[in-house]
Design a protein around this motif. Structure first.
Motif, PDB file in Angstrom:
ATOM      1  N   LEU A  70       0.849  -1.094   0.051  1.00 36.06           N
ATOM      2  CA  LEU A  70       0.032  -0.092   0.184  1.00 36.06           C
ATOM      3  C   LEU A  70       0.971   1.333  -0.037  1.00 36.06           C
ATOM      4  CD1 LEU A  70      -2.901  -0.358   2.194  1.00 36.06           C
ATOM      5  CD2 LEU A  70      -3.096   0.053  -0.041  1.00 36.06           C
TER       6      LEU A  70
ATOM      7  N   ASN B 227       3.176   1.697  -1.390  1.00 36.02           N
ATOM      8  CA  ASN B 227       3.759   2.137  -2.942  1.00 36.02           C
ATOM      9  C   ASN B 227       2.730   2.478  -3.592  1.00 36.02           C
ATOM     10  OD1 ASN B 227       6.992   1.742  -3.017  1.00 36.02           O
ATOM     11  ND2 ASN B 227       5.937  -0.197  -1.684  1.00 36.02           N
ATOM     12  N   ILE B 228       1.667   2.593  -3.180  1.00 34.30           N
ATOM     13  CA  ILE B 228       0.275   3.318  -4.043  1.00 34.30           C
ATOM     14  C   ILE B 228       0.035   4.417  -3.431  1.00 34.30           C
ATOM     15  CG2 ILE B 228      -2.046   2.771  -4.297  1.00 34.30           C
ATOM     16  CD1 ILE B 228      -1.719  -0.224  -4.147  1.00 34.30           C
TER      17      ILE B 228
ATOM     18  N   GLN C 175      -5.050   7.060  -4.347  1.00 34.53           N
ATOM     19  CA  GLN C 175      -5.465   5.983  -4.948  1.00 34.53           C
ATOM     20  C   GLN C 175      -5.948   4.754  -4.412  1.00 34.53           C
ATOM     21  OE1 GLN C 175      -2.789   5.538  -8.377  1.00 34.53           O
ATOM     22  NE2 GLN C 175      -4.014   4.374  -9.649  1.00 34.53           N
ATOM     23  N   ARG C 176      -5.642   4.727  -3.183  1.00 37.00           N
ATOM     24  CA  ARG C 176      -5.654   3.315  -2.448  1.00 37.00           C
ATOM     25  C   ARG C 176      -7.199   2.690  -2.580  1.00 37.00           C
ATOM     26  NH1 ARG C 176      -1.605   5.177   2.295  1.00 37.00           N
ATOM     27  NH2 ARG C 176       0.384   5.310   0.762  1.00 37.00           N
ATOM     28  N   PRO C 177      -8.212   3.755  -1.946  1.00 31.47           N
ATOM     29  CA  PRO C 177      -9.243   3.283  -2.158  1.00 31.47           C
ATOM     30  C   PRO C 177      -9.852   2.852  -3.339  1.00 31.47           C
ATOM     31  CG  PRO C 177      -9.372   5.336  -0.940  1.00 31.47           C
ATOM     32  CD  PRO C 177      -7.896   5.189  -1.677  1.00 31.47           C
ATOM     33  N   VAL C 178      -9.430   3.646  -4.429  1.00 28.60           N
ATOM     34  CA  VAL C 178      -9.948   3.083  -5.846  1.00 28.60           C
ATOM     35  C   VAL C 178      -9.203   1.737  -6.070  1.00 28.60           C
ATOM     36  CG1 VAL C 178      -9.531   3.762  -8.069  1.00 28.60           C
ATOM     37  CG2 VAL C 178      -9.810   5.376  -6.187  1.00 28.60           C
ATOM     38  N   VAL C 179      -8.014   1.625  -5.712  1.00 32.05           N
ATOM     39  CA  VAL C 179      -7.521   0.119  -5.738  1.00 32.05           C
ATOM     40  C   VAL C 179      -8.148  -0.992  -4.977  1.00 32.05           C
ATOM     41  CG1 VAL C 179      -5.605  -1.410  -5.512  1.00 32.05           C
ATOM     42  CG2 VAL C 179      -5.116   1.057  -6.459  1.00 32.05           C
ATOM     43  N   ILE C 180      -8.648  -0.545  -4.100  1.00 35.48           N
ATOM     44  CA  ILE C 180      -9.257  -1.622  -3.500  1.00 35.48           C
ATOM     45  C   ILE C 180     -10.855  -1.843  -3.900  1.00 35.48           C
ATOM     46  CG2 ILE C 180     -10.504  -2.165  -1.244  1.00 35.48           C
ATOM     47  CD1 ILE C 180      -8.046  -0.867   0.136  1.00 35.48           C
ATOM     48  N   ASP C 181     -11.319  -0.845  -4.480  1.00 34.28           N
ATOM     49  CA  ASP C 181     -12.579  -0.978  -4.757  1.00 34.28           C
ATOM     50  C   ASP C 181     -12.376  -1.726  -6.269  1.00 34.28           C
ATOM     51  OD1 ASP C 181     -13.908   0.538  -2.895  1.00 34.28           O
ATOM     52  OD2 ASP C 181     -14.274   2.290  -4.253  1.00 34.28           O
TER      53      ASP C 181
END
Lengths: 155, 155
Positions: free
Chosen positions: A122, A124-125, A129-135
């Motif tokens: 995480l 490195n993200i 953008q993290r919530p977007v990646v998880i979604d």
DNA sequence: GATCAATGGTTGTATGGTCGAACTAATTGG
DNA sequence: CCAATTAGTTCGACCATACAACCATTGATC
């Protein structure tokens, strides 16, 4: 299906392939998290730790493994002293699995290592953008489950 | 690291685990795409098809595999008649790998199956979300590569 | 140019992983 | 009470990976 769809499919394929390799999902004898525990054992222990006693078939369903595979996996885990095959009142065919105290400890350590590994990922993200990646992953998992022909039919 | 970060790490972990299982990444002897070809062979053939002749060490680097593993993998592929170990002028230690015509055909078929599988996956993702998912995976792959401790050091 | 370290591959050994088929034991339904 | 089903075990076949030991070639150093 349009050209764009094909492009997207190819892009998706490339990303997933790359991720599998980059994340070290190929190593059977180590978790990607660096712990020297076979991956499948880590998964099994994780399930048992999270969702209490399970029968072998329940475990197999969660891990998407065939019953023979589960049987062997469980034998390894009992040999390691992490899992106990407990009999219970009721259907005598069922083998109920529960973690031993050692198993719970191991599960805890594995969870910590895993959390550390994913936290590093995480970091490195970009934060926004993290919530977007998880979604996105959620959508991907749902899609995988929905489009799964082989897995559901198998076993 | 804050509480939210930990939650995110756990969420990420759960999603990735779920995806690995749901997508059938556990089967070594079949690609997740349904083709009855061992996964590692499919990967190798894909690389060779895409990026022309490669030496074994180059292939190993791409697949993140140890040289001995690559050597065996290549033997399987030559046995299958898909890959040829060609000598070339220059460094005589190098083993250059190239697809045979059969290999190219096989690579094509695998690519088709793969594209179909991923297209099916995409169909189960709402159209407007697809680019987002792909972008997210890109970020994830980059992060995995950046946070990779084990893989880079190994081999 | 002879020697010796580094590089690319191969082979041997040890693990680990998965499935499917054949088999046993217990349960459930007629 | 017997047949079909269900849960697990065991067996055989195959696949995947790493590490260590070994060989051949190359290249650098003297």
């Amino acid at each position: 299906m349009s050209e764009g769809d094909l492009d997207q499919a190819l892009a998706l394929q490339a990303r997933i392939t790359a991720f599998v390799r980059a994340f070290g999902l190929h190593q059977p004898d180590r978790t990607p998290c660096g712990t020297p525990v076979p991956t499948s054992e880590a998964h099994a222990v994780g399930e048992l730790d999270r969702d209490g006693p399970l029968t072998q078939s329940m475990l197999g369903e969660r891990l998407r493994l065939e019953k023979s595979t589960v049987s062997r996996l469980v034998s390894q885990l009992t040999g390691r002293g992490w899992v106990r095959r407990a009999d219970r009142d009721g259907d005598a065919r069922l083998v109920w699995l529960e973690l031993t105290p050692d198993g719970r400890r191991a599960a805890g350590e594995l969870a910590v290592a895993r959390a550390a590994r994913f936290a590093a990922l995480l970091r490195n993200i970009p934060a926004e953008q993290r919530p977007v990646v998880i979604d996105a992953l959620t959508a991907l998992v749902d899609a995988a489950a929905a489009s799964d022909v082989t897995g559901a039919a198998r076993g």
